[in-house]
Design a protein around this motif. Structure first.
Motif, PDB file in Angstrom:
ATOM      1  N   CYS A 122       0.848  -1.190   0.000  1.00 54.83           N
ATOM      2  CA  CYS A 122       0.000   0.000   0.000  1.00 54.83           C
ATOM      3  C   CYS A 122       0.883   1.239   0.000  1.00 54.83           C
ATOM      4  CB  CYS A 122      -0.945   0.018   1.201  1.00 54.83           C
ATOM      5  SG  CYS A 122      -0.145   0.288   2.810  1.00 54.83           S
ATOM      6  N   VAL A 123       0.269   2.360  -0.318  1.00 53.31           N
ATOM      7  CA  VAL A 123       0.943   3.657  -0.208  1.00 53.31           C
ATOM      8  C   VAL A 123       0.547   4.261   1.122  1.00 53.31           C
ATOM      9  CG1 VAL A 123       1.020   6.024  -1.098  1.00 53.31           C
ATOM     10  CG2 VAL A 123       1.186   4.092  -2.674  1.00 53.31           C
ATOM     11  N   CYS A 124       1.514   4.843   1.814  1.00 56.90           N
ATOM     12  CA  CYS A 124       1.259   5.454   3.118  1.00 56.90           C
ATOM     13  C   CYS A 124       1.660   6.922   3.076  1.00 56.90           C
ATOM     14  CB  CYS A 124       2.045   4.729   4.209  1.00 56.90           C
ATOM     15  SG  CYS A 124       1.904   5.474   5.854  1.00 56.90           S
ATOM     16  N   LEU A 125       0.753   7.793   3.481  1.00 56.07           N
ATOM     17  CA  LEU A 125       1.042   9.210   3.651  1.00 56.07           C
ATOM     18  C   LEU A 125       1.186   9.465   5.144  1.00 56.07           C
ATOM     19  CD1 LEU A 125       1.258  12.194   2.724  1.00 56.07           C
ATOM     20  CD2 LEU A 125      -1.246  12.314   2.935  1.00 56.07           C
ATOM     21  N   ILE A 126       2.407   9.800   5.558  1.00 54.60           N
ATOM     22  CA  ILE A 126       2.649  10.197   6.950  1.00 54.60           C
ATOM     23  C   ILE A 126       2.693  11.712   6.985  1.00 54.60           C
ATOM     24  CG2 ILE A 126       4.290  10.208   8.851  1.00 54.60           C
ATOM     25  CD1 ILE A 126       5.116   7.443   8.148  1.00 54.60           C
ATOM     26  N   VAL A 127       1.802  12.303   7.754  1.00 50.68           N
ATOM     27  CA  VAL A 127       1.722  13.764   7.798  1.00 50.68           C
ATOM     28  C   VAL A 127       1.572  14.184   9.260  1.00 50.68           C
ATOM     29  CG1 VAL A 127      -0.758  13.622   7.267  1.00 50.68           C
ATOM     30  CG2 VAL A 127       0.457  15.770   6.923  1.00 50.68           C
ATOM     31  N   SER A 128       2.671  14.751   9.780  1.00 52.67           N
ATOM     32  CA  SER A 128       2.710  15.061  11.210  1.00 52.67           C
ATOM     33  C   SER A 128       3.444  16.370  11.442  1.00 52.67           C
ATOM     34  CB  SER A 128       3.400  13.923  11.973  1.00 52.67           C
ATOM     35  OG  SER A 128       4.764  13.842  11.610  1.00 52.67           O
ATOM     36  N   GLY A 129       3.724  16.660  12.715  1.00 53.65           N
ATOM     37  CA  GLY A 129       4.384  17.909  13.047  1.00 53.65           C
ATOM     38  C   GLY A 129       5.783  18.023  12.489  1.00 53.65           C
ATOM     39  N   GLY A 130       6.502  16.919  12.442  1.00 53.47           N
ATOM     40  CA  GLY A 130       7.876  16.981  11.988  1.00 53.47           C
ATOM     41  C   GLY A 130       8.160  16.247  10.702  1.00 53.47           C
ATOM     42  N   HIS A 131       7.150  15.546  10.149  1.00 51.59           N
ATOM     43  CA  HIS A 131       7.394  14.703   8.984  1.00 51.59           C
ATOM     44  C   HIS A 131       6.218  14.743   8.011  1.00 51.59           C
ATOM     45  CE1 HIS A 131      10.730  12.880  11.255  1.00 51.59           C
ATOM     46  NE2 HIS A 131       9.911  12.976  12.285  1.00 51.59           N
ATOM     47  N   THR A 132       6.546  14.817   6.740  1.00 49.29           N
ATOM     48  CA  THR A 132       5.557  14.627   5.690  1.00 49.29           C
ATOM     49  C   THR A 132       6.222  13.765   4.626  1.00 49.29           C
ATOM     50  OG1 THR A 132       4.586  16.807   6.121  1.00 49.29           O
ATOM     51  CG2 THR A 132       3.989  15.724   4.057  1.00 49.29           C
ATOM     52  N   SER A 133       5.727  12.540   4.468  1.00 46.81           N
ATOM     53  CA  SER A 133       6.355  11.578   3.562  1.00 46.81           C
ATOM     54  C   SER A 133       5.318  10.722   2.874  1.00 46.81           C
ATOM     55  CB  SER A 133       7.306  10.646   4.337  1.00 46.81           C
ATOM     56  OG  SER A 133       8.332  11.357   4.978  1.00 46.81           O
ATOM     57  N   LEU A 134       5.628  10.319   1.647  1.00 52.61           N
ATOM     58  CA  LEU A 134       4.865   9.305   0.935  1.00 52.61           C
ATOM     59  C   LEU A 134       5.741   8.067   0.839  1.00 52.61           C
ATOM     60  CD1 LEU A 134       3.039  11.256  -1.903  1.00 52.61           C
ATOM     61  CD2 LEU A 134       1.960   9.676  -0.286  1.00 52.61           C
ATOM     62  N   LEU A 135       5.191   6.933   1.282  1.00 51.13           N
ATOM     63  CA  LEU A 135       5.955   5.704   1.379  1.00 51.13           C
ATOM     64  C   LEU A 135       5.246   4.564   0.664  1.00 51.13           C
ATOM     65  CD1 LEU A 135       6.441   5.888   5.251  1.00 51.13           C
ATOM     66  CD2 LEU A 135       8.026   6.796   3.534  1.00 51.13           C
ATOM     67  N   SER A 136       6.017   3.598   0.231  1.00 47.72           N
ATOM     68  CA  SER A 136       5.474   2.336  -0.258  1.00 47.72           C
ATOM     69  C   SER A 136       5.754   1.293   0.813  1.00 47.72           C
ATOM     70  CB  SER A 136       6.136   1.942  -1.583  1.00 47.72           C
ATOM     71  OG  SER A 136       5.650   0.679  -2.022  1.00 47.72           O
ATOM     72  N   LEU A 137       4.683   0.686   1.331  1.00 45.88           N
ATOM     73  CA  LEU A 137       4.819  -0.269   2.430  1.00 45.88           C
ATOM     74  C   LEU A 137       4.452  -1.670   1.997  1.00 45.88           C
ATOM     75  CD1 LEU A 137       3.166   1.625   5.438  1.00 45.88           C
ATOM     76  CD2 LEU A 137       5.578   1.604   4.772  1.00 45.88           C
ATOM     77  N   GLY A 138       5.218  -2.645   2.479  1.00 48.08           N
ATOM     78  CA  GLY A 138       4.874  -4.049   2.335  1.00 48.08           C
ATOM     79  C   GLY A 138       4.557  -4.594   3.709  1.00 48.08           C
ATOM     80  N   ASP A 139       5.252  -5.653   4.114  1.00 42.90           N
ATOM     81  CA  ASP A 139       5.123  -6.189   5.455  1.00 42.90           C
ATOM     82  C   ASP A 139       5.861  -5.233   6.390  1.00 42.90           C
ATOM     83  OD1 ASP A 139       5.632  -7.569   7.893  1.00 42.90           O
ATOM     84  OD2 ASP A 139       5.359  -9.485   6.899  1.00 42.90           O
ATOM     85  N   LEU A 140       5.121  -4.545   7.232  1.00 44.48           N
ATOM     86  CA  LEU A 140       5.709  -3.490   8.053  1.00 44.48           C
ATOM     87  C   LEU A 140       6.763  -4.031   9.018  1.00 44.48           C
ATOM     88  CD1 LEU A 140       5.540  -0.449   8.507  1.00 44.48           C
ATOM     89  CD2 LEU A 140       3.752  -0.851  10.198  1.00 44.48           C
TER      90      LEU A 140
END
Length: 360
Positions: free
Chosen positions: A130-148
């Protein structure tokens, strides 16, 4: 079934959680945000002192809420990075003490991987990819995730300067709104027109990195708009400015996240982090994903901000996957990059020798 205790102290929330087989049994959360409000941002030393006072009570609260005994814990997971160095050290020290006293394995985990793992508590196992959007106070990233728990995290794009949450805090200060800025701007925006001010949508041009982020320029655009109004002797329409700024951030995040899913061939988008609690962002992302045929997974707002449940959830995934623990060699690594669930253990002797020079 293994019971995992998670401890989170990366910033200004002291969190503890207990998870077993993907089920949150109990948690406790204390915040020192009010202590930082007069400074307009988090003061690391103040946060660390608050963690020292709160970590044991929050673990006791989690244990009481779960209806178990501390002796029932089979493993401990703790945020080892990234975060504020003094704050991280409190959590890591506490986790080592609990792991030693209980004679159980210790997992030093990555804070951002914890944000992704917390959704498992509500919506079950993540898809294979899946694609993961992490959006927080110190981080903004788009990631490709498999088995976490097992697979490396693939970065599609990251912020090059201010993260979205950081921009919210700084714009709130410009508008004279209280800290933390996210909830303050969201509240002010309710009475504003999101189309009142044509703020830029940064890094959305044809030559920009498709999945990169930059919010420093947007923050500056807001500051210049406010300054221009003040120089002209006009009142600043705070609700309109707040709503227009918020909409600009939402537009950027939505556009890039949906594009990433399409280009990665992913039919699921996971959106996590403190800013994922923003109602306008949740609504905008839901509408865009529905239109694009993408399944959107977002944790409940209380699980979006920093908490112990997310660290326990990640520890639970690691334990069930049979991933070796980092053990008592775990250290706080404030600037560690997100490459996987665990924070790599540093060579302590070498790192100390590199940092310390002895006069001769």
């Amino acid at each position: 079934m293994s019971l995992v205790l998670g401890i989170e102290t990366s910033c200004d929330e002291t969190g503890a959680g207990l998870v077993a087989d993907g089920v949150l049994l109990g948690d406790g959360l204390a915040s020192s945000a009010d202590e930082h409000a007069r400074f307009g941002g988090v003061v690391p030393e103040v946060a660390a002192r608050a963690h020292v006072s709160a970590v044991v009570p929050m673990v006791r609260r989690a244990v009481a809420n779960a209806g178990v005994s501390l002796s029932d814990v089979d493993a401990v997971a703790v945020t080892a990075g990234p975060g504020l160095s003094p704050a991280l050290h409190v959590g890591v020290a506490a986790a080592k003490a609990y792991a030693t006293a209980l004679d159980v394995p210790l997992h030093g985990v990555h804070h951002l991987a914890g944000h992704a793992a917390v959704d498992v508590l509500e919506h079950g196992p993540l898809p294979e990819r899946c694609v993961c959007l992490i959006v927080s106070g110190g981080h903004t990233s788009l990631l490709s995730l498999g088995d976490l728990a097992r697979d490396p995290v693939v970065h599609l794009g990251d912020t090059v300067d201010d993260a979205a949450g950081e921009a919210f805090d700084k714009v709130a200060r410009v508008l004279g709104l209280p800290y933390p800025g996210g909830p303050a701007i969201s509240k002010a925006a309710l009475d504003g027109d999101p189309h009142a001010v044509a703020f830029p949508r940064p890094m959305t041009g044809p030559r920009d990195a498709p999945f990169g982020f930059s919010f420093a320029g947007l923050k500056t655009a807001v500051a210049r708009h406010v300054e221009a109004a003040q120089d002209a002797g006009s009142a600043v329409a705070v609700p309109d400015v707040a709503a227009s700024f918020q909409q600009a951030v939402v537009d950027v995040l939505v556009r890039k996240a949906v594009r990433a899913c399409r280009e990665q061939g992913a039919d699921t988008l996971l959106m996590v982090g403190g800013v994922a609690a923003n109602k306008a962002l949740r609504t905008g992302m839901e509408e865009a994903c529905t239109g694009a045929g993408i399944a959107l997974r977002v944790p409940a707002p209380r699980l979006c901000t920093d908490n112990g449940a997310m660290i326990a959830a990640l520890g639970d995934l690691l334990v069930r996957a049979g991933v070796p623990a980092t053990g008592l060699a775990s250290t706080a690594v404030p600037t560690v990059e997100l490459t996987g669930a665990l924070v790599p253990v540093r060579d302590t002797e070498r790192s100390v020798s590199e940092r310390v020079s002895v006069p001769r």
